[in-house]
Enzyme design. Structure first.
Site, PDB file in Angstrom:
ATOM      1  N   ARG A 167     -15.364  -0.508 113.408  1.00 40.27           N
ATOM      2  CA  ARG A 167     -14.631   0.661 112.924  1.00 40.27           C
ATOM      3  C   ARG A 167     -13.169   0.700 113.331  1.00 40.27           C
ATOM      4  O   ARG A 167     -12.288   0.918 112.503  1.00 40.27           O
ATOM      5  CB  ARG A 167     -15.253   1.968 113.474  1.00 40.27           C
ATOM      6  N   THR A 168     -12.923   0.532 114.620  1.00 41.03           N
ATOM      7  CA  THR A 168     -11.565   0.787 115.103  1.00 41.03           C
ATOM      8  C   THR A 168     -10.599  -0.233 114.507  1.00 41.03           C
ATOM      9  O   THR A 168      -9.543   0.135 113.977  1.00 41.03           O
ATOM     10  CB  THR A 168     -11.537   0.750 116.638  1.00 41.03           C
TER      11      THR A 168
ATOM     12  N   HIS B 205     -10.713   6.084 124.994  1.00 43.47           N
ATOM     13  CA  HIS B 205     -10.653   5.643 123.585  1.00 43.47           C
ATOM     14  C   HIS B 205      -9.990   6.765 122.783  1.00 43.47           C
ATOM     15  O   HIS B 205     -10.642   7.492 122.041  1.00 43.47           O
ATOM     16  CB  HIS B 205     -12.067   5.368 123.088  1.00 43.47           C
TER      17      HIS B 205
ATOM     18  N   LYS C 242      -6.323 -19.351 127.091  1.00 39.72           N
ATOM     19  CA  LYS C 242      -5.637 -20.404 127.874  1.00 39.72           C
ATOM     20  C   LYS C 242      -5.021 -19.813 129.133  1.00 39.72           C
ATOM     21  O   LYS C 242      -4.303 -20.492 129.854  1.00 39.72           O
ATOM     22  CB  LYS C 242      -4.535 -21.050 127.032  1.00 39.72           C
TER      23      LYS C 242
ATOM     24  N   ARG D  26      -7.399  -3.399 121.908  1.00 40.14           N
ATOM     25  CA  ARG D  26      -8.677  -3.131 122.607  1.00 40.14           C
ATOM     26  C   ARG D  26      -8.879  -4.227 123.629  1.00 40.14           C
ATOM     27  O   ARG D  26      -8.623  -5.404 123.361  1.00 40.14           O
ATOM     28  CB  ARG D  26      -9.847  -3.120 121.625  1.00 40.14           C
TER      29      ARG D  26
END
Ligand code: CP
Length: 303
Positions: free
Chosen positions: A51-52, A129, A80, A101
């Protein structure tokens, strides 16, 4: 230049402004179709999302802008060893705004301190959030018409559920809001949040019994037990099905209750509930896109 890391960085007046913009986008999408022409959103997702990430991307496309980014850490140079700070500096050379995120609490904050463009916290570990809260608030306002005078039940994983932490923070600023915190003892709301509620004189009760709490609720916010935050698989398996909302469990609920869930759901809401007019979790999904459109416009200072 302004970022959004914590929902409390937005005043209630600014929240109203974002909610009003989202309502206007819903009514008049064409008005907004070219607002971000020539602008680029970078979606930096170090942790899975449906969703986000997709709603941020859809939001930018519907504003006429472009999107670049990655959907997992292993396809970025983080694999890396590149730091979040360096990643933020690099992406600032390519994009106008970042949605990030990350599994580590505080990573989007670090990014915002190093980027030369706005950074939006799209979920940081078990912490916050804020853009899910924007989706939740638009859904509550459109369904209930108010943020004051509400009894809100949060049910499930209140320890790791970052959407719960951000929504409690946002709703705590309104009058006569009471929280009913429904969880097993292993997944109670973190003490630091309860301390804030106590200090502000905001009413809350804790219980493990959803059925007992049900009749008083205006909003029931169900959550998934956050498997990815557990160190112990056995503990997760023991707790994951503590609450499963089925139609008969709504027998003693208010007729104007609204049922929210940030999704994804696993077992905690039976699909039979989806047909109930009180089920609003797919409204939240769509509202998330409109609120992210409004937020992008605000942070890019597009008139
Ligand atoms: N609500 C939410 O954050 O969903 P995703 O994990 O799919 O983005």
């Amino acid at each position: 230049m302004r970022s959004l890391i914590d929902i409390l960085e937005l005043s209630t007046e600014e929240l109203d402004e974002l909610l009003n913009t989202a309502d206007d986008i819903i009514e008049n999408p064409q008005k907004y179709a070219h607002k971000c022409e020539g602008k680029k959103l970078a979606t930096l997702f170090f942790e899975p999302s449906t969703r986000t990430r997709l709603s941020f991307e859809a939001a930018m496309y519907e504003l006429g802008g472009h999107v670049l980014g990655f959907s997992e850490a292993k396809s970025s140079s983080a694999s890396k060893g590149e730091s979040v700070a360096d990643t933020a500096k690099v992406v600032s050379c390519y994009a106008d705004i970042i949605a990030m995120r990350h599994p580590k609490e505080g990573a989007p904050l670090v990014a915002s301190l190093n980027a030369s463009i706005p950074v939006i916290n799209a979920g940081d570990g078990g912490h916050n959030h804020p853009t899910q809260t924007l989706a939740d608030l638009l859904t509550i306002r459109r369904k209930k018409g108010r943020f004051n005078n509400l009894t809100v039940g949060f049910c499930g994983d209140l320890k790791f559920g970052r959407t719960v932490h951000s929504l409690i923070a946002a709703l705590s600023r309104y009058k006569n809001v009471n929280f009913v915190l429904i969880s097993p003892k292993e997944l109670v709301l973190p003490q630091y949040i309860k301390d804030i509620l106590t200090a502000k004189g905001i009413g809350f009760t804790e219980t493990a019994d959803l059925q007992e709490a049900m009749p008083e609720l205006d909003i029931l916010y169900m959550t998934r037990v956050q498997q990815e935050r557990f160190f112990n698989e056995e503990e997760y398996l023991r707790l994951r099905d503590t609450y499963i909302l089925t139609p008969e469990k709504l027998d003693n609920a208010k007729s104007d209750l609204i049922i929210l869930h940030p999704l994804p759901r696993v077992n905690e809401i039976s699909v039979a509930i989806d047909k109930d007019p009180r089920a609003c979790y797919f409204d939240q999904v769509l509202n998330g896109k409109y609120m992210r459109m409004a937020l992008i416009l605000k942070l890019l200072e597009v008139k």
